[in-house]
Design a protein around this motif. Structure first.
Motif, PDB file in Angstrom:
ATOM      1  N   ARG A   1       6.837 -15.620  26.033  1.00  0.00           N
ATOM      2  CA  ARG A   1       7.931 -14.718  26.411  1.00  0.00           C
ATOM      3  C   ARG A   1       8.536 -15.104  27.762  1.00  0.00           C
ATOM      4  N   LEU A   2       7.691 -15.505  28.704  1.00  0.00           N
ATOM      5  CA  LEU A   2       8.198 -15.887  30.025  1.00  0.00           C
ATOM      6  C   LEU A   2       9.122 -17.110  29.916  1.00  0.00           C
ATOM      7  N   VAL A   3       8.728 -18.084  29.119  1.00  0.00           N
ATOM      8  CA  VAL A   3       9.556 -19.283  28.959  1.00  0.00           C
ATOM      9  C   VAL A   3      10.874 -18.913  28.277  1.00  0.00           C
ATOM     10  N   ALA A   4      10.821 -18.045  27.281  1.00  0.00           N
ATOM     11  CA  ALA A   4      12.061 -17.615  26.615  1.00  0.00           C
ATOM     12  C   ALA A   4      13.012 -16.950  27.603  1.00  0.00           C
ATOM     13  N   GLU A   5      12.479 -16.121  28.485  1.00  0.00           N
ATOM     14  CA  GLU A   5      13.326 -15.454  29.488  1.00  0.00           C
ATOM     15  C   GLU A   5      13.940 -16.488  30.439  1.00  0.00           C
ATOM     16  N   ALA A   6      13.141 -17.501  30.822  1.00  0.00           N
ATOM     17  CA  ALA A   6      13.658 -18.521  31.720  1.00  0.00           C
ATOM     18  C   ALA A   6      14.774 -19.345  31.063  1.00  0.00           C
ATOM     19  N   LEU A   7      14.636 -19.604  29.789  1.00  0.00           N
ATOM     20  CA  LEU A   7      15.655 -20.372  29.071  1.00  0.00           C
ATOM     21  C   LEU A   7      16.973 -19.595  28.946  1.00  0.00           C
TER      22      LEU A   7
ATOM     23  N   MET B   1      17.081 -31.306  27.332  1.00  0.00           N
ATOM     24  CA  MET B   1      15.821 -30.594  27.119  1.00  0.00           C
ATOM     25  C   MET B   1      15.582 -30.450  25.624  1.00  0.00           C
ATOM     26  N   ILE B   2      14.326 -30.421  25.221  1.00  0.00           N
ATOM     27  CA  ILE B   2      14.036 -30.336  23.793  1.00  0.00           C
ATOM     28  C   ILE B   2      14.232 -28.912  23.261  1.00  0.00           C
ATOM     29  N   TYR B   3      14.238 -27.905  24.153  1.00  0.00           N
ATOM     30  CA  TYR B   3      14.608 -26.538  23.776  1.00  0.00           C
ATOM     31  C   TYR B   3      15.759 -26.131  24.691  1.00  0.00           C
ATOM     32  N   ARG B   4      16.916 -25.918  24.121  1.00  0.00           N
ATOM     33  CA  ARG B   4      18.088 -25.575  24.911  1.00  0.00           C
ATOM     34  C   ARG B   4      18.237 -24.084  25.135  1.00  0.00           C
ATOM     35  N   THR B   5      17.722 -23.286  24.203  1.00  0.00           N
ATOM     36  CA  THR B   5      17.886 -21.840  24.268  1.00  0.00           C
ATOM     37  C   THR B   5      16.562 -21.157  23.977  1.00  0.00           C
ATOM     38  N   ALA B   6      16.527 -19.860  24.275  1.00  0.00           N
ATOM     39  CA  ALA B   6      15.336 -19.074  23.936  1.00  0.00           C
ATOM     40  C   ALA B   6      15.104 -19.073  22.428  1.00  0.00           C
ATOM     41  N   GLU B   7      16.200 -19.056  21.666  1.00  0.00           N
ATOM     42  CA  GLU B   7      16.077 -19.079  20.203  1.00  0.00           C
ATOM     43  C   GLU B   7      15.427 -20.373  19.726  1.00  0.00           C
ATOM     44  N   ASP B   8      15.824 -21.507  20.334  1.00  0.00           N
ATOM     45  CA  ASP B   8      15.198 -22.792  19.988  1.00  0.00           C
ATOM     46  C   ASP B   8      13.695 -22.734  20.254  1.00  0.00           C
ATOM     47  N   TRP B   9      13.354 -22.214  21.413  1.00  0.00           N
ATOM     48  CA  TRP B   9      11.952 -22.152  21.839  1.00  0.00           C
ATOM     49  C   TRP B   9      11.137 -21.243  20.924  1.00  0.00           C
ATOM     50  N   LEU B  10      11.613 -20.038  20.721  1.00  0.00           N
ATOM     51  CA  LEU B  10      10.855 -19.076  19.919  1.00  0.00           C
ATOM     52  C   LEU B  10      10.755 -19.501  18.457  1.00  0.00           C
ATOM     53  N   GLY B  11      11.758 -20.206  17.972  1.00  0.00           N
ATOM     54  CA  GLY B  11      11.754 -20.610  16.568  1.00  0.00           C
ATOM     55  C   GLY B  11      11.054 -21.920  16.293  1.00  0.00           C
ATOM     56  N   SER B  12      10.601 -22.610  17.336  1.00  0.00           N
ATOM     57  CA  SER B  12       9.970 -23.917  17.122  1.00  0.00           C
ATOM     58  C   SER B  12       8.575 -23.754  16.524  1.00  0.00           C
ATOM     59  N   GLU B  13       8.243 -24.626  15.596  1.00  0.00           N
ATOM     60  CA  GLU B  13       6.917 -24.578  14.972  1.00  0.00           C
ATOM     61  C   GLU B  13       5.840 -25.068  15.931  1.00  0.00           C
ATOM     62  N   GLY B  14       6.184 -26.043  16.751  1.00  0.00           N
ATOM     63  CA  GLY B  14       5.250 -26.552  17.737  1.00  0.00           C
ATOM     64  C   GLY B  14       5.902 -26.577  19.098  1.00  0.00           C
ATOM     65  N   LYS B  15       5.226 -26.057  20.097  1.00  0.00           N
ATOM     66  CA  LYS B  15       5.778 -25.976  21.449  1.00  0.00           C
ATOM     67  C   LYS B  15       5.112 -27.019  22.329  1.00  0.00           C
TER      68      LYS B  15
ATOM     69  N   ARG C   1      16.283 -28.432  38.121  1.00  0.00           N
ATOM     70  CA  ARG C   1      17.734 -28.325  37.917  1.00  0.00           C
ATOM     71  C   ARG C   1      18.245 -29.363  36.918  1.00  0.00           C
ATOM     72  N   ASN C   2      17.745 -30.580  37.011  1.00  0.00           N
ATOM     73  CA  ASN C   2      18.277 -31.679  36.205  1.00  0.00           C
ATOM     74  C   ASN C   2      17.507 -31.958  34.933  1.00  0.00           C
ATOM     75  N   TRP C   3      16.251 -31.472  34.890  1.00  0.00           N
ATOM     76  CA  TRP C   3      15.402 -31.888  33.778  1.00  0.00           C
ATOM     77  C   TRP C   3      14.638 -30.748  33.101  1.00  0.00           C
ATOM     78  N   GLY C   4      14.704 -29.530  33.624  1.00  0.00           N
ATOM     79  CA  GLY C   4      13.874 -28.482  33.039  1.00  0.00           C
ATOM     80  C   GLY C   4      14.293 -27.092  33.437  1.00  0.00           C
ATOM     81  N   ILE C   5      13.311 -26.208  33.567  1.00  0.00           N
ATOM     82  CA  ILE C   5      13.544 -24.809  33.907  1.00  0.00           C
ATOM     83  C   ILE C   5      12.569 -24.378  34.995  1.00  0.00           C
ATOM     84  N   THR C   6      12.790 -23.160  35.498  1.00  0.00           N
ATOM     85  CA  THR C   6      11.980 -22.635  36.592  1.00  0.00           C
ATOM     86  C   THR C   6      11.380 -21.288  36.218  1.00  0.00           C
TER      87      THR C   6
END
Length: 287
Positions: free
Chosen positions: A277-283, A1-15, A255-260
């Motif tokens: 915020r919802l995506v960060a919680e899922a990660l 995945m291109i964002y492995r953690t909530a920190e990766d996601w929240l800190g990314s300049e472009g989502k 399960r194999n390629w993303g999040i829920t």
């Protein structure tokens, strides 16, 4: 995945995200909300299918029907009128109408062989549109200056990929460029989707083996030849079975390629910030 953690996601300049799941659970709602409320580019798979990859098929079908009317035939033959579809993100009726439904032609049905041919056209088009995702994500940023990107996929995405294959070409392309997010419904959503579909059955793309199986089952149940069955009756018969067929495929994709995320959570989103915020919680959840 291109964002492995909530920190990766929240800190990314472009989502960059792709939303998948059954139609009616919030993919387009979220996509529209992001586009209207923030610096998000919206890429619709169904819109791309209907304009770029099946637009000519759709327009030719309109012309074929118009040619049956003498006045319109004369005008078409002299290039006096122009017939095209007017697909939008929120009105995909021309694509649905072309895809059609099998059964009695007197009730709007297609011969099953023609229906299969159009299904195959849709499969090819959907794969091509999905593989255009990375191009549009780059184009949105480089050409238009959008920081963020959301792909609103069609409900049939799970039918044109193998989520258990780690080398699946379509999913490999997607996972390398966007975070894949399953919007998961529960039993109450399933019941509501069935009620809604029963009121207004719409054409759907089916995985070929599944289509042959449910078509055979329906013909056996009805005890009628293929050209006498009720097209809408078949769609209603197949829909609940389709939900059950797709659910494990969506689950494997997540399960194999993303999040829920849950559809109930999605229904409560009001701003792009809520979505972030919802995506960060899922990660942060175990996978």
């Amino acid at each position: 995945m291109i964002y492995r953690t909530a920190e990766d996601w929240l800190g990314s300049e472009g989502k960059r995200v792709l939303l998948f799941g059954m139609s009616g659970l919030g993919k387009t709602y979220v996509s529209n909300m992001l586009r209207e409320g923030g610096n998000w580019f919206q890429y619709s798979i169904d819109y791309r299918i209907g304009t770029r990859y099946m637009g000519e098929h759709i327009a030719d079908n309109f012309k074929r029907e118009a040619m049956k009317v003498p006045l319109l035939r004369d005008l078409l033959m002299t290039d006096s009128v122009h017939i095209t579809s007017n697909i939008t993100f929120n009105n995909l009726a021309p694509l649905s109408t072309y895809l059609g439904k099998p059964g009695d032609p007197a009730r709007g049905g297609l011969p099953f062989a023609e229906y299969q041919r159009r299904q195959d056209q849709h499969r090819t088009a959907e794969i091509s549109a999905l593989r255009d995702t990375a191009h549009f994500a780059e184009r949105a940023h480089e050409l238009y200056g959008y920081t963020n990107f959301v792909c609103d996929s069609g409900g049939s995405i799970c039918e044109v990929v193998n989520p258990e294959d780690p080398a699946d070409p379509v999913l490999s392309d997607l996972a390398g460029n966007v975070l894949m997010i399953w919007i998961r419904g529960d039993e109450s959503h399933r019941d509501e989707l069935i009620r809604r579909f029963d009121r207004d059955p719409k054409p759907i793309y089916y995985q070929p083996d599944f289509l042959l199986r449910v078509w055979s089952d329906y013909l056996q149940q009805e005890g009628k030849p293929a050209d006498r069955v009720d097209p809408d009756g078949f769609l209603r018969f197949a829909y609940a079975r389709l939900l059950d067929h797709r659910q494990p495929r969506y689950a494997a994709m997540a399960r194999n390629w993303g999040i829920t995320v849950d559809a109930a959570q999605v229904a409560g989103l009001r701003t792009p910030g809520d979505f972030t915020r919802l995506v960060a919680e899922a990660l942060e959840q175990p996978r």
